[in-house]
Design a protein around this motif. Structure first.
Motif, PDB file in Angstrom:
ATOM      1  N   LYS A  90       0.873  -1.177   0.000  1.00 49.93           N
ATOM      2  CA  LYS A  90       0.000   0.000   0.000  1.00 49.93           C
ATOM      3  C   LYS A  90       0.905   1.221   0.000  1.00 49.93           C
ATOM      4  O   LYS A  90       1.929   1.249   0.694  1.00 49.93           O
ATOM      5  CB  LYS A  90      -0.896   0.015   1.234  1.00 49.93           C
ATOM      6  N   LEU A  91       0.542   2.233  -0.756  1.00 45.89           N
ATOM      7  CA  LEU A  91       1.401   3.416  -0.911  1.00 45.89           C
ATOM      8  C   LEU A  91       0.554   4.683  -0.840  1.00 45.89           C
ATOM      9  O   LEU A  91      -0.579   4.707  -1.342  1.00 45.89           O
ATOM     10  CB  LEU A  91       2.136   3.328  -2.236  1.00 45.89           C
ATOM     11  N   ARG A  92       1.114   5.715  -0.223  1.00 45.38           N
ATOM     12  CA  ARG A  92       0.472   7.035  -0.252  1.00 45.38           C
ATOM     13  C   ARG A  92       1.532   8.116  -0.267  1.00 45.38           C
ATOM     14  O   ARG A  92       2.636   7.924   0.264  1.00 45.38           O
ATOM     15  CB  ARG A  92      -0.461   7.230   0.942  1.00 45.38           C
ATOM     16  N   PRO A  93       1.247   9.271  -0.893  1.00 45.76           N
ATOM     17  CA  PRO A  93       2.166  10.411  -0.783  1.00 45.76           C
ATOM     18  C   PRO A  93       2.328  10.808   0.678  1.00 45.76           C
ATOM     19  O   PRO A  93       1.381  10.687   1.469  1.00 45.76           O
ATOM     20  CB  PRO A  93       1.457  11.516  -1.575  1.00 45.76           C
ATOM     21  N   LYS A  94       3.505  11.269   1.051  1.00 45.52           N
ATOM     22  CA  LYS A  94       3.727  11.681   2.443  1.00 45.52           C
ATOM     23  C   LYS A  94       4.444  13.014   2.472  1.00 45.52           C
ATOM     24  O   LYS A  94       5.106  13.425   1.519  1.00 45.52           O
ATOM     25  CB  LYS A  94       4.481  10.607   3.215  1.00 45.52           C
ATOM     26  N   GLY A  95       4.332  13.679   3.628  1.00 44.05           N
ATOM     27  CA  GLY A  95       4.960  14.983   3.805  1.00 44.05           C
ATOM     28  C   GLY A  95       3.940  15.990   4.306  1.00 44.05           C
ATOM     29  O   GLY A  95       2.729  15.784   4.179  1.00 44.05           O
ATOM     30  N   ASP A  96       4.430  17.056   4.866  1.00 43.74           N
ATOM     31  CA  ASP A  96       3.540  18.113   5.367  1.00 43.74           C
ATOM     32  C   ASP A  96       3.321  19.208   4.333  1.00 43.74           C
ATOM     33  O   ASP A  96       2.220  19.749   4.224  1.00 43.74           O
ATOM     34  CB  ASP A  96       4.113  18.730   6.645  1.00 43.74           C
ATOM     35  N   PHE A  97       4.374  19.517   3.568  1.00 47.67           N
ATOM     36  CA  PHE A  97       4.284  20.628   2.620  1.00 47.67           C
ATOM     37  C   PHE A  97       4.349  20.127   1.180  1.00 47.67           C
ATOM     38  O   PHE A  97       4.912  19.079   0.883  1.00 47.67           O
ATOM     39  CB  PHE A  97       5.382  21.654   2.900  1.00 47.67           C
ATOM     40  N   ILE A  98       3.787  20.911   0.295  1.00 49.89           N
ATOM     41  CA  ILE A  98       3.563  20.502  -1.087  1.00 49.89           C
ATOM     42  C   ILE A  98       4.860  20.248  -1.858  1.00 49.89           C
ATOM     43  O   ILE A  98       4.860  19.563  -2.883  1.00 49.89           O
ATOM     44  CB  ILE A  98       2.689  21.561  -1.820  1.00 49.89           C
ATOM     45  N   THR A  99       5.991  20.748  -1.335  1.00 48.34           N
ATOM     46  CA  THR A  99       7.270  20.479  -1.999  1.00 48.34           C
ATOM     47  C   THR A  99       7.516  18.982  -2.126  1.00 48.34           C
ATOM     48  O   THR A  99       8.171  18.537  -3.065  1.00 48.34           O
ATOM     49  CB  THR A  99       8.442  21.107  -1.218  1.00 48.34           C
ATOM     50  N   HIS A 100       6.994  18.217  -1.179  1.00 48.47           N
ATOM     51  CA  HIS A 100       7.165  16.754  -1.212  1.00 48.47           C
ATOM     52  C   HIS A 100       6.471  16.121  -2.420  1.00 48.47           C
ATOM     53  O   HIS A 100       6.810  15.014  -2.820  1.00 48.47           O
ATOM     54  CB  HIS A 100       6.584  16.129   0.058  1.00 48.47           C
ATOM     55  N   LEU A 101       5.494  16.818  -2.979  1.00 50.22           N
ATOM     56  CA  LEU A 101       4.686  16.239  -4.056  1.00 50.22           C
ATOM     57  C   LEU A 101       4.957  16.902  -5.404  1.00 50.22           C
ATOM     58  O   LEU A 101       4.494  16.428  -6.437  1.00 50.22           O
ATOM     59  CB  LEU A 101       3.198  16.388  -3.699  1.00 50.22           C
ATOM     60  N   LYS A 102       5.719  17.980  -5.423  1.00 52.35           N
ATOM     61  CA  LYS A 102       5.932  18.754  -6.645  1.00 52.35           C
ATOM     62  C   LYS A 102       6.946  18.108  -7.592  1.00 52.35           C
ATOM     63  O   LYS A 102       6.912  18.320  -8.798  1.00 52.35           O
ATOM     64  CB  LYS A 102       6.398  20.176  -6.297  1.00 52.35           C
ATOM     65  N   ARG A 103       7.865  17.333  -7.026  1.00 54.47           N
ATOM     66  CA  ARG A 103       8.911  16.741  -7.852  1.00 54.47           C
ATOM     67  C   ARG A 103       8.417  15.475  -8.547  1.00 54.47           C
ATOM     68  O   ARG A 103       7.447  14.852  -8.124  1.00 54.47           O
ATOM     69  CB  ARG A 103      10.122  16.391  -6.986  1.00 54.47           C
ATOM     70  N   ASP A 104       9.133  15.081  -9.614  1.00 53.99           N
ATOM     71  CA  ASP A 104       8.831  13.797 -10.253  1.00 53.99           C
ATOM     72  C   ASP A 104       9.093  12.652  -9.280  1.00 53.99           C
ATOM     73  O   ASP A 104       8.392  11.649  -9.270  1.00 53.99           O
ATOM     74  CB  ASP A 104       9.678  13.612 -11.519  1.00 53.99           C
ATOM     75  N   ASN A 105      10.142  12.795  -8.463  1.00 52.13           N
ATOM     76  CA  ASN A 105      10.428  11.782  -7.433  1.00 52.13           C
ATOM     77  C   ASN A 105       9.816  12.237  -6.103  1.00 52.13           C
ATOM     78  O   ASN A 105      10.494  12.556  -5.144  1.00 52.13           O
ATOM     79  CB  ASN A 105      11.933  11.551  -7.287  1.00 52.13           C
ATOM     80  N   TRP A 106       8.467  12.264  -6.086  1.00 50.16           N
ATOM     81  CA  TRP A 106       7.768  12.771  -4.913  1.00 50.16           C
ATOM     82  C   TRP A 106       7.880  11.794  -3.738  1.00 50.16           C
ATOM     83  O   TRP A 106       8.198  10.615  -3.886  1.00 50.16           O
ATOM     84  CB  TRP A 106       6.308  13.084  -5.227  1.00 50.16           C
ATOM     85  N   SER A 107       7.626  12.325  -2.549  1.00 46.73           N
ATOM     86  CA  SER A 107       7.783  11.557  -1.316  1.00 46.73           C
ATOM     87  C   SER A 107       6.586  10.638  -1.101  1.00 46.73           C
ATOM     88  O   SER A 107       5.450  11.005  -1.394  1.00 46.73           O
ATOM     89  CB  SER A 107       7.914  12.505  -0.119  1.00 46.73           C
ATOM     90  N   PHE A 108       6.856   9.460  -0.550  1.00 43.36           N
ATOM     91  CA  PHE A 108       5.756   8.524  -0.292  1.00 43.36           C
ATOM     92  C   PHE A 108       6.105   7.590   0.858  1.00 43.36           C
ATOM     93  O   PHE A 108       7.257   7.469   1.277  1.00 43.36           O
ATOM     94  CB  PHE A 108       5.419   7.718  -1.551  1.00 43.36           C
ATOM     95  N   ARG A 109       5.076   6.936   1.369  1.00 43.13           N
ATOM     96  CA  ARG A 109       5.230   5.914   2.408  1.00 43.13           C
ATOM     97  C   ARG A 109       4.600   4.635   1.911  1.00 43.13           C
ATOM     98  O   ARG A 109       3.573   4.669   1.210  1.00 43.13           O
ATOM     99  CB  ARG A 109       4.555   6.365   3.703  1.00 43.13           C
ATOM    100  N   ILE A 110       5.205   3.491   2.268  1.00 49.06           N
ATOM    101  CA  ILE A 110       4.614   2.208   1.896  1.00 49.06           C
ATOM    102  C   ILE A 110       4.308   1.385   3.146  1.00 49.06           C
ATOM    103  O   ILE A 110       4.953   1.530   4.184  1.00 49.06           O
ATOM    104  CB  ILE A 110       5.525   1.382   0.949  1.00 49.06           C
TER     105      ILE A 110
END
Length: 375
Positions: A90-110
């Motif tokens: 199971k995977l979801r985007p993670k992080g508090d601020f949108i910078t974590h999601l703006k990149r092609d290699n965005w942050s996530f948790r599994i």
């Protein structure tokens, strides 16, 4: 003439040696040029299932121009490949601020499947771009915590094929039930609900904004890792009304943790919404996480940080904290640690610089903090 030249050379060498002894940070910089083999990380791959990719794309659209990633995303299905073995996660985007999601290699948790042998010996793992935590700095922070017997995360770097491209990612433990098992802790893990903080951050300004202390006092205590009958009566959930006693904590470990955060300029780890707590040997301790080490020669004792200010009201605690400050502000002590970890650190720096040629991995910032602290 030849004799004078030799004497001058000897004097110069002795003077330079004395200078290096008095300035360990320069010695460490010089040593950083000694060649080492690059770190050889584990190669992983994440494949998002179509429904998962669509969900995350829609989530990004819904966040729009928000600064924060609230509400948090839900988990969706993906495949995780390690050493040729494929498993469902199971995977979801993670992080508090949108910078974590703006990149092609965005942050996530599994979350790995229950019953399988967990990669990294932890069911839940977090992945993010190394620049989110200042490249090698976060790795060294956790290694130093472990060196001093303070609860920390396993933190490292991996090569990850993601969305069809290959990236360098930082990987770290997520704190939950399997983290407790991995570290032989009974749990549960406690943290404070930060929802109100980030809802207010999204508004950015407003006459009705609460202070950081008010947000901390209002924040509920959340329980992770094990179930408890009723967390509402926990002494930290009634702290605003009754306060709390530092006698419930292992003050030696807490003093170590705060002093190490000061050494690394890691005030981010000391913000109330980043604090993670667990009971060990009957007393509460902090788990080091989310440090973002930087050059910041200020001491937490001077900052009136919510929750931590209670510890600094105790003369016994302050005495222990200052003892650890003295220990960790000794440049020779830090040099000894860095030399012991020399190969591990430098090989990872070399690896990071292959992917981030302009990255700042100069650990001289630690010595700059030491020199900059008020005496």
């Amino acid at each position: 003439m030849k004799k004078i030249t030799i004497i001058s050379l000897i004097i110069s060498v002795l003077a330079f040696s004395l200078f290096l002894k008095m300035n360990p940070s320069y010695l460490y910089r010089l040593q950083s040029y000694i060649p080492v083999e690059a770190y050889n990380p584990v190669a992983l791959e994440i494949i998002l299932k179509k429904d998962c990719a669509d969900y995350i794309n829609n989530y990004r659209v819904e966040l729009g121009t928000q600064a924060t990633m609230y509400p948090k995303a839900n988990y969706c299905e993906a495949l995780f490949i390690s050493k040729g073995d494929t498993s469902k996660v199971k995977l979801r985007p993670k992080g508090d601020f949108i910078t974590h999601l703006k990149r092609d290699n965005w942050s996530f948790r599994i979350k790995q499947e229950k019953g399988s042998k967990y990669f990294y010996n932890n069911k839940k793992l977090s992945f993010h771009d190394p620049r989110e935590r200042n490249f090698i700095f976060e790795y060294v922070f956790h290694e130093f915590l472990k060196n001093e017997g303070v609860l920390a995360l396993d933190y490292d770097f991996v090569l990850l094929k993601f969305n069809g491209a290959k990236y360098c990612y930082a990987i770290e433990d997520a704190i939950g039930k399997s983290y407790l098992e991995k570290n032989k802790l009974k749990g549960p893990v406690y943290k404070f609900d930060e929802t109100a903080l980030f809802k207010q951050a999204e508004k950015f300004v407003g006459s009705d904004n609460k202070s950081d202390l008010e947000l901390y006092n209002d924040a509920k205590l959340l329980v992770r890792g094990t179930k408890v009958k009723d967390a509402s009566t926990h002494f930290l959930n009634v702290r605003a009304k009754y306060g709390f006693s530092v006698d419930s904590f292992n003050i030696d470990q807490v003093a170590k943790f705060i002093a190490i955060c000061d050494l690394f300029g890691a005030k981010h780890a000391l913000r109330w919404h980043n604090l993670k707590l667990v009971r060990r040997n009957g007393l509460m301790e902090f788990i080091g996480s989310d440090a973002n080490p930087i050059y910041d020669p200020t001491l937490s004792i001077d900052l009136n940080l919510p929750m931590l200010d209670v510890f600094f009201q105790s003369k016994e605690f302050v005495g222990i904290y200052k003892e650890y400050l003295t220990k960790y502000m000794n440049e020779d002590y830090i040099m000894s640690f860095l030399n012991d970890k020399d190969t591990e650190i430098k090989s990872r720096i070399k690896f990071l610089q292959e992917y981030y040629p302009l990255s700042d991995n100069n650990l001289a910032f630690i010595f700059a903090n030491i020199k900059g602290f008020p005496k």
